[in-house]
Design an enzyme around this catalytic site. Sequence first.
Site, PDB file in Angstrom:
ATOM      1  CG  ASP A 131      41.173  41.795  40.121  1.00 17.65           C
ATOM      2  OD1 ASP A 131      40.120  41.639  40.742  1.00 17.65           O
ATOM      3  OD2 ASP A 131      41.219  41.973  38.905  1.00 17.65           O
ATOM      4  CB  CYS A 165      26.921  45.513  35.662  1.00 21.91           C
ATOM      5  SG  CYS A 165      28.380  46.554  35.507  1.00 21.91           S
ATOM      6  CB  CYS A 175      28.603  54.343  37.354  1.00 19.18           C
ATOM      7  SG  CYS A 175      29.880  53.102  37.597  1.00 19.18           S
TER       8      CYS A 175
END
Length: 718
Positions: free
Chosen positions: A126, A210, A240
């Site tokens: 990440d 977002c 989503c």
Amino acid sequence: MAVTAQEIKELAHACGFELAGITAALPSGDLSRFEAWRGAGMAGEMSYMTDRRGDLRGDPRSLLPEARSIVCVGKLYNAGHPSKGGISRYAWGGDYHDILRRDLERLLERIAEVHGEPFTSKICVDTAPLLERSYARAAGLGWIGKNTCLINQEQGSWFFLGELLLSIPLAFDAPPPDRCGSCRRCIDACPTEALVPNGEGGRILDARLCISYLTIEKRGVIASELQERTGHHLFGCDICQDVCPWNRRAAVTQEECFGPSATTPDLPQLAVLSEEQFRAMFRRSPIWRAKYEGFLRNVAMAMGNSRNAAMKEPLEKLVQHANPIISATARTALLLLATSLLPAAVSITPGFEHFYNNEYDQALAYFERELAAHPDEPGIYNNIAQTVLYREMFRDGALESQLVSGNNPFLRSGKMEIRAEDKQRFADCIERSIQANQERVAKNPRDTEAWLALGVAHGLRANYLFLVEKSWMDALREATAARHADEKVLDIDPNVADAHLILGLNQYVVGSLPFYLKLLGFLGGFHGDKEGGIRQLEMVAERGVRDKFDAKVLLAVIYRREKQAGKAIPLLEELAARFPRNYLFLFEQVQMYSDLGDKQSALRVLAEIEKRRRERVPGFATLPAEKVEFARGNLLFWYRDLDSALADLKQVTKKADSLDLNTAVLAWLRVGQIHDLQGRHAEAIEAYRETVKTAPHSPAAEEARGYIKKPYHRDHDK
């Protein structure tokens, strides 16, 4: 013996990874898209995407020069529980970085045992500068969906991704086909419309919109219209993915540490957390990334969006918080909460949500669909006609407050130009509405709904005749018909507050006309009463159902004209919170603060408008920079900061041809006036001539012609 790709994937599965694949350690084919994305500013405040760390994402060999292969793995984190208090699924348990690194270290050890030869490697989890999803797609783990998540056909999208960079040459996997097809559930479900077209027929995430970005990465105060759209979310957002059909049968993780570690306290309990308590509760959780300030800011937003009156008291306490970000957010949240508890705030249709947010094309599409489904409902014809008319008024600049300045604003507005097809659509809808409602009242003379709709139809036609055709007598005749229809409603039922909207407006307008024109009102049997008209509109704003917001908009305009700007500001703040994509309510606040002599507050609101425009906040993304520059230049003109005003206004006149006439013509007029005040009449004359050329029949052009002959002086100010 060298390890094979198949052996590595089997080892990965044995180490707890549900997905595993291998691709080349070369620059990604998505690199140009990434560069375009961050170049467009869509990374927001995520500096790790835009600084040197972002540059390193171009080539995995910048992390390990000897890298030949990338082993991409996916670890399922779907805990199989229902949504947990506004916290994204990935943050329900412990810090996933530690868990993925642990398992990747185990995998690396197993590879070393099998390979039996020296090699170099690097673990990436990440935080490493790597285009993870792009390499995972290339390694066959899934395709990148329209929601920009990696989707696996069998397992869905609830995965953490990790990578091993290896100097070992291996066989590579192939990417799977994109299986999103024509589905757009994620696009339609996103509350902030963050999934925007990428110019190539696909979608890209504008992180600035977002909810995950806003509640995790974004620092400081969040714009009120985005604050409203964050809903109940405290940390991240899964909408989503929740709506994605590929997640319907998503497998459940076997990692207990990814499940909910404890029940999250309710909002009032979270609102009183101290910084030390926040640390103790979330130090080993992904939620720690939001920091104390950001998390309590998110708590305040969720309370403001709760539509729960019980949140009022804890929000009032947060307003007193020592942290200015938390305090400011709580103040906006209180206003959102108060507005959401109004009955009309709940019952307004999606069509009028678009309408009051100046989204006229979307509103029109909604009303046209309604009409197709209910062709015998005459009120829908009024909705279509109103939207057609207001769309043209908006495009023309006729909804902006400059048209309500001056001595006789109802006489000074220029004639509007409307396309022939829109004129015809308006005329047809009004005619159909009037005919249908007349038939209804002929059958039932006490049908108040039909009388109200009849009044609206005649009122819209009166506005059209005045604004578009400049046919005064015909407009008066239609206004009289509208008034009679609403008087009929009140004769039947005196408690219908909405019937006072047209009556109050007519009272005010006729009462504001000069004496010789007021006689036209007398001929129509209507004398006019400014104060009485205002009182009726105030009653509609308080007690109305359908016309509550129309009354508040009208009152804000009237209060300004009556030099009662202090009354208008609370109305405009409420309207701006209720319809956050309508930037006109903020521009009006600028005007009101200016009228009150509060220059700093006016500039503060302008700075907020510009901030939202730059961040492409919904409703502000298409706002021309010149509209902000004009408002600031006009403000500074009245406060005698002439050099700064001229700099802004000259920027506006450079784009005059692409702006609405109202803005363009007034910008040229102000430039001329500033030149005159600075003693440069020859330059002023050039600007006045541009004013006349831009809109020859406008009141501004009339003023400019006078100043060409006699220079403008400040004692001419109204």
